[in-house]
Design a protein around this motif. Structure first.
Motif, PDB file in Angstrom:
ATOM      1  N   ASP A  78      -4.639  31.753 -25.703  1.00 27.21           N
ATOM      2  CA  ASP A  78      -3.975  31.783 -24.394  1.00 27.21           C
ATOM      3  C   ASP A  78      -4.952  31.707 -23.223  1.00 27.21           C
ATOM      4  N   LEU A  79      -6.248  31.612 -23.509  1.00 25.98           N
ATOM      5  CA  LEU A  79      -7.254  31.474 -22.457  1.00 25.98           C
ATOM      6  C   LEU A  79      -7.410  30.023 -22.008  1.00 25.98           C
ATOM      7  N   PHE A  80      -6.933  29.079 -22.837  1.00 27.33           N
ATOM      8  CA  PHE A  80      -7.064  27.649 -22.520  1.00 27.33           C
ATOM      9  C   PHE A  80      -5.859  27.185 -21.707  1.00 27.33           C
ATOM     10  N   CYS A  81      -6.124  26.567 -20.573  1.00 29.81           N
ATOM     11  CA  CYS A  81      -5.045  26.037 -19.749  1.00 29.81           C
ATOM     12  C   CYS A  81      -4.496  24.759 -20.385  1.00 29.81           C
ATOM     13  N   VAL A  82      -3.190  24.752 -20.598  1.00 28.08           N
ATOM     14  CA  VAL A  82      -2.498  23.577 -21.127  1.00 28.08           C
ATOM     15  C   VAL A  82      -1.442  23.196 -20.094  1.00 28.08           C
ATOM     16  N   ILE A 205      -9.938  29.898 -18.825  1.00 24.07           N
ATOM     17  CA  ILE A 205      -9.911  30.984 -17.843  1.00 24.07           C
ATOM     18  C   ILE A 205     -11.147  31.860 -18.040  1.00 24.07           C
ATOM     19  N   ALA A 206     -11.931  32.042 -16.981  1.00 25.09           N
ATOM     20  CA  ALA A 206     -13.260  32.630 -17.101  1.00 25.09           C
ATOM     21  C   ALA A 206     -13.236  34.147 -17.219  1.00 25.09           C
ATOM     22  N   ALA A 208     -16.863  35.812 -18.337  1.00 24.21           N
ATOM     23  CA  ALA A 208     -18.251  35.878 -17.877  1.00 24.21           C
ATOM     24  C   ALA A 208     -18.854  34.488 -18.042  1.00 24.21           C
ATOM     25  N   SER A 209     -19.039  33.801 -16.950  1.00 27.95           N
ATOM     26  CA  SER A 209     -19.295  32.361 -16.986  1.00 27.95           C
ATOM     27  C   SER A 209     -20.591  31.966 -17.685  1.00 27.95           C
ATOM     28  N   SER A 210     -21.605  32.830 -17.688  1.00 28.91           N
ATOM     29  CA  SER A 210     -22.867  32.473 -18.328  1.00 28.91           C
ATOM     30  C   SER A 210     -22.876  32.816 -19.812  1.00 28.91           C
ATOM     31  N   LEU A 211     -21.767  33.374 -20.309  1.00 30.09           N
ATOM     32  CA  LEU A 211     -21.691  33.812 -21.701  1.00 30.09           C
ATOM     33  C   LEU A 211     -20.553  33.146 -22.473  1.00 30.09           C
ATOM     34  N   ASP A 212     -19.453  32.806 -21.800  1.00 32.53           N
ATOM     35  CA  ASP A 212     -18.262  32.255 -22.460  1.00 32.53           C
ATOM     36  C   ASP A 212     -18.567  30.929 -23.159  1.00 32.53           C
ATOM     37  N   GLN A 213     -18.038  30.758 -24.359  1.00 31.60           N
ATOM     38  CA  GLN A 213     -18.131  29.468 -25.043  1.00 31.60           C
ATOM     39  C   GLN A 213     -16.957  29.321 -26.003  1.00 31.60           C
ATOM     40  N   ALA A 316     -20.291  42.330 -14.536  1.00 27.27           N
ATOM     41  CA  ALA A 316     -20.686  41.837 -13.207  1.00 27.27           C
ATOM     42  C   ALA A 316     -20.076  40.465 -12.955  1.00 27.27           C
ATOM     43  N   GLU A 317     -20.177  39.576 -13.942  1.00 26.57           N
ATOM     44  CA  GLU A 317     -19.603  38.243 -13.782  1.00 26.57           C
ATOM     45  C   GLU A 317     -18.081  38.300 -13.749  1.00 26.57           C
ATOM     46  N   ALA A 318     -17.503  39.230 -14.522  1.00 29.09           N
ATOM     47  CA  ALA A 318     -16.045  39.380 -14.532  1.00 29.09           C
ATOM     48  C   ALA A 318     -15.531  39.837 -13.175  1.00 29.09           C
ATOM     49  N   SER A 319     -16.236  40.766 -12.551  1.00 29.15           N
ATOM     50  CA  SER A 319     -15.764  41.280 -11.252  1.00 29.15           C
ATOM     51  C   SER A 319     -15.747  40.167 -10.215  1.00 29.15           C
ATOM     52  N   SER A 320     -16.662  39.235 -10.337  1.00 27.03           N
ATOM     53  CA  SER A 320     -16.688  38.085  -9.434  1.00 27.03           C
ATOM     54  C   SER A 320     -15.592  37.087  -9.795  1.00 27.03           C
ATOM     55  N   ASN A 321     -15.473  36.752 -11.080  1.00 30.89           N
ATOM     56  CA  ASN A 321     -14.477  35.764 -11.513  1.00 30.89           C
ATOM     57  C   ASN A 321     -13.046  36.215 -11.278  1.00 30.89           C
TER      58      ASN A 321
END
Length: 492
Positions: A78-82, A205-206, A208-213, A316-321
């Motif tokens: 459910d994290l992938f936008c369709v 849907i982000a 933590a942008s430097s970690l998500d894959q 930290a990245e989550a609080s921004s995203n």
């Protein structure tokens, strides 16, 4: 044929190409299995109409030259936008959100002819290790040894449960600190987190942008190779996407690992490591040695700092995203009282829309980024991350081809068992997996045995950057040696 939903992707592909089955038949078998598996709560947005339409189109273009995924029914986290399909990241704050765009990964899958059965359960915004933070309720592990319900792991718990229960032939997952590999280990399935940048993050849907894959979750290593090849691509819409050709991962599965060097990191032998995990790890080393690999001890000295550094950087990245979810443009908006202004709308919407774990991580992230604490926490964690990455670089420079570790510190635990415990106890579930995300490396979890209760245990292989083909081949050799064929007994 046998129940079509129990086939692997490779088996189904071959049956489709030979005309022994149609995509419509495969899809109908999966949809029937999904309808009978409500107790697992794996599928949260079912899309049977889309699935049947895609299946008919796949049958119309079926041929020996059709793509490997043509007509193959999959589940989508459910994290992938369709486009046009609810995409909520399992959060109440995105209730009613239907994107007007398609994630690059799902576009790639649909371009390869894949069939979407629906969206899969997960931890809210991918924050969790047990699939207990979802606005849809818990996903449940199909493996069961008594009357307790067990976690399928998290955050990709719905994906893992759906694949293990044969509700779909494969599923997408995402991995920020172990969210593909830990659920795979808990459910006796295979899950690979590719190198950071191998799969586009656009439309995912982000957290933590430097970690998500993004990566695939499947029944076999071969299936993961097939699915990863379709998912991966360079994408100009994602600045972190790497412009490298995508190899034919399946063609690289020879099972020949003679002459390969496998590293065993001493730092992963943690105090209190269960005897069963230790035993399956030892057996894994023996199996790889018997297959012709050279086993060497290595040191990754900064491993002990990975978990605390991760739980500074990721929040930290989550609080921004997650600052973008405010009730203004889309998703949930709180009902306001007379006299409430925009600030009250933000506060009430976020208080109602975010679950407790997401709120906790936003608060931690905001704290470590605040004036006076930025250097003490966030900058220090970034420096530790560099040291962790250097540890791996030195090991690979010394001639190590892959690293073998446990995937999880235990087998699947009971849902609710850690609900009221110190949150750190749950965070410790990621102890073997977060290092890869910090270093951006590929890692795969392979089922390697059962514990005394009869629950699956997984082993993790860590590879060199962008060498997923070589990593999958080592995983293939391990899979063949382990001979894991156990399936959960159907109780749902």
């Amino acid at each position: 044929m046998t129940d079509l939903n129990t086939l692997t992707i490779a088996e189904a592909r071959d049956a489709l190409r030979k005309g022994e089955a149609t995509s419509v038949e495969l899809t109908e078998a999966c949809l029937k299995a999904i309808e009978g598996a409500g107790a697992l709560n794996a599928f949260v947005h079912k899309t049977p109409e889309i699935a049947m339409e895609q299946a008919k189109a796949a049958d119309a273009r079926q041929s020996a030259e059709a793509p490997s995924l043509n007509g193959i029914p999959l589940g989508i986290k459910d994290l992938f936008c369709v486009k046009g399909v609810p995409s909520q990241a399992a959060s109440a704050i995105l209730d009613g959100f239907k994107p007007e765009y398609e994630s690059t990964v799902t576009a790639n899958l649909f371009g390869a002819g894949a069939v979407m059965l629906g969206k899969l359960n997960m931890d809210e915004f991918a924050m969790g290790s047990s699939n207990e933070t979802s606005c849809y309720g818990n996903a449940v592990n199909p493996w069961k040894v008594d009357d307790r319900q067990l976690t399928p792991g998290g955050s990709s718990g719905g994906s893992a449960a759906a694949v293990a229960a044969d509700l779909c032939l494969g599923a997408t997952g995402t991995d920020t600190g172990g969210s593909i590999r830990q659920p795979a280990a808990f459910t006796g399935t295979v899950g690979i987190k590719p190198t950071y940048g191998r799969c586009s993050r656009w439309g995912v849907i982000a957290y933590a942008s430097s970690l998500d894959q993004a990566g695939p979750m499947t029944k076999t290593v071969r299936d993961s190779a097939i699915m990863l090849q379709a998912m991966a691509s360079h994408d100009v819409k994602d600045s972190t996407s790497v412009d490298l050709p995508v190899p034919d991962f399946e063609a690289m599965l020879t099972g020949d690992i003679r002459g390969k060097t496998i590293g065993i990191p001493k730092e992963y032998r943690l105090e209190g490591l269960s005897e069963e995990i230790d035993a399956v790890w030892t057996r894994g080393k023996e199996m790889l040695a018997e297959a012709g690999a050279k086993i060497v001890d290595i040191s990754l000295p900064h491993t002990k700092y990975a978990l605390p550094a991760y739980y500074v950087i990721a929040p930290a990245e989550a609080s921004s995203n997650l600052a973008r979810y405010d009730g203004v443009r889309y998703g949930h908006r709180a009902k306001l009282s007379a006299g409430d202004g925009i600030v009250e709308m933000y506060e009430k919407t976020r208080a109602e829309g975010f679950g407790h774990e997401v709120q906790r991580r936003i608060m931690v992230g905001t704290y470590v980024l605040s004036a006076g604490f930025y250097d003490a926490y966030y900058n220090r964690a970034r420096k530790v991350r560099t040291l962790i990455k250097r540890d791996f670089e030195q090991a690979f420079a010394a001639g190590v081809d892959a690293i073998l570790t446990p995937a999880t510190p235990s087998s699947a635990f009971e849902l609710g068992a850690m609900k009221d415990a110190d949150p750190v106890q749950m965070y410790l579930q990621d102890v073997f997996t977060v290092t890869l995300n910090m270093a951006g490396l590929p890692g795969v979890s392979v089922p390697a045995g059962l514990d005394a209760q009869g629950l699956p245990l997984g082993l993790q292989l860590i590879g060199r950057p962008f060498q997923e083909g070589d990593l999958l081949n080592t995983a293939y050799a391990l899979e063949r040696a382990a001979g894991f064929v156990s399936k959960p007994s159907k109780w749902w």
